[in-house]
Design an enzyme around this catalytic site. Structure first.
Site, PDB file in Angstrom:
ATOM      1  N   HIS A   1       5.887   1.724  17.946  1.00  8.90           N
ATOM      2  CA  HIS A   1       6.677   2.939  17.725  1.00  8.90           C
ATOM      3  C   HIS A   1       8.068   2.615  17.183  1.00  8.90           C
ATOM      4  O   HIS A   1       8.627   1.564  17.462  1.00  8.90           O
ATOM      5  CB  HIS A   1       6.863   3.697  19.044  1.00  8.90           C
ATOM      6  CG  HIS A   1       5.579   4.076  19.700  1.00  8.90           C
ATOM      7  ND1 HIS A   1       5.427   4.085  21.059  1.00  8.90           N
ATOM      8  CD2 HIS A   1       4.377   4.466  19.195  1.00  8.90           C
ATOM      9  CE1 HIS A   1       4.206   4.469  21.376  1.00  8.90           C
ATOM     10  NE2 HIS A   1       3.540   4.702  20.257  1.00  8.90           N
TER      11      HIS A   1
ATOM     12  N   LYS B   1      16.901  -0.973  21.155  1.00 10.59           N
ATOM     13  CA  LYS B   1      16.397  -0.876  22.525  1.00 10.59           C
ATOM     14  C   LYS B   1      16.671  -2.161  23.282  1.00 10.59           C
ATOM     15  O   LYS B   1      16.594  -3.255  22.720  1.00 10.59           O
ATOM     16  CB  LYS B   1      14.889  -0.622  22.526  1.00 10.59           C
ATOM     17  CG  LYS B   1      14.477   0.687  21.897  1.00 10.59           C
ATOM     18  CD  LYS B   1      12.964   0.832  21.873  1.00 10.59           C
ATOM     19  CE  LYS B   1      12.565   2.140  21.224  1.00 10.59           C
ATOM     20  NZ  LYS B   1      11.102   2.261  21.115  1.00 10.59           N
TER      21      LYS B   1
ATOM     22  N   TYR C   1      13.752   0.938  29.640  1.00 10.18           N
ATOM     23  CA  TYR C   1      14.504   0.549  28.455  1.00 10.18           C
ATOM     24  C   TYR C   1      15.636   1.511  28.158  1.00 10.18           C
ATOM     25  O   TYR C   1      15.588   2.681  28.484  1.00 10.18           O
ATOM     26  CB  TYR C   1      13.600   0.386  27.237  1.00 10.18           C
ATOM     27  CG  TYR C   1      12.772   1.575  26.838  1.00 10.18           C
ATOM     28  CD1 TYR C   1      13.131   2.355  25.744  1.00 10.18           C
ATOM     29  CD2 TYR C   1      11.602   1.890  27.514  1.00 10.18           C
ATOM     30  CE1 TYR C   1      12.355   3.428  25.346  1.00 10.18           C
ATOM     31  CE2 TYR C   1      10.816   2.962  27.117  1.00 10.18           C
ATOM     32  CZ  TYR C   1      11.203   3.733  26.031  1.00 10.18           C
ATOM     33  OH  TYR C   1      10.434   4.794  25.646  1.00 10.18           O
TER      34      TYR C   1
ATOM     35  N   ASP D   1      -1.609   7.253  19.367  1.00  4.41           N
ATOM     36  CA  ASP D   1      -1.463   5.906  18.817  1.00  4.41           C
ATOM     37  C   ASP D   1      -2.688   5.476  18.012  1.00  4.41           C
ATOM     38  O   ASP D   1      -2.577   4.669  17.094  1.00  4.41           O
ATOM     39  CB  ASP D   1      -1.168   4.898  19.918  1.00  4.41           C
ATOM     40  CG  ASP D   1       0.270   4.981  20.423  1.00  4.41           C
ATOM     41  OD1 ASP D   1       1.051   5.783  19.883  1.00  4.41           O
ATOM     42  OD2 ASP D   1       0.613   4.228  21.357  1.00  4.41           O
TER      43      ASP D   1
END
Length: 183
Positions: free
Chosen positions: A62, A72, A132, A170
């Site tokens: 992603h 991130k 995250y 996905d």
């Protein structure tokens, strides 16, 4: 904190200083000033996310398109994952290359993924709690991705194909060569 360089510029593995005794452990998981000084770049994280997944789950790959791309800082609170970042920066010498690292509640490693990378992970333990930080907010209109099993990338997710669990969303992601990128 120890910073470990990877084969890809600006992509770092972080190892915190962990203090353990008979009571348990303590470590500083994030300090903006320390991180900025160690890597020579400033990050302004604005959103924290957490997910829980079971063995065999693959999430990713992603990313968000610019101007909403996200850096991130990822880690595992419980369990173990194989975490992967793919360089999507077209001007980079490592465009299309990836780095994978095992993150776990035991090793307490973190992966600092800058803007311009696709990100994903596979769960190697019975369960994993994944956390995250992001330096931009989630923008659903900018969310895109790449198929986790694209053979041109050749990512070994450390899971047998028969055990892989992927979301329907996905499963529909395009191959690397067909993916939208603007980095």
């Amino acid at each position: 904190m120890k910073v470990i360089d990877t084969e890809i510029k600006d992509l770092f593995i972080l190892e915190p200083n962990v203090f353990e005794d008979e009571r348990g452990y303590f470590f500083e998981s994030y300090n903006r000033k320390t991180l900025d000084n160690l890597i020579g770049k400033e990050y302004n994280f604005v959103q924290d996310n957490e997910s829980k997944s079971s063995y065999g789950v693959v999430r990713g790959l992603h990313y968000q398109l610019a101007p909403y791309s996200q850096a991130k800082l990822v880690r595992v609170l419980q369990g173990k994952v194989y975490d992967v970042a793919v360089d999507l920066r077209k001007s980079s010498l490592t465009f299309g290359k990836w780095v994978g690292v095992e993150l776990s509640g035991e090793n307490k490693r973190q992966f600092l993924i800058p803007k311009g990378f696709a990100h994903g992970f596979s769960v190697l333990s019975e369960i994993a709690v994944f956390a995250y930080k992001c330096d931009d907010y989630y923008h659903p209109e900018a969310e895109v991705g790449i198929a986790y099993n694209d053979s041109s990338l050749g990512i070994d997710w450390k899971i047998n194909d028969k055990d892989v669990k992927v979301s329907q969303k996905d499963r529909l992601l395009p191959k690397f060569e067909e993916a939208r990128m603007n980095f």
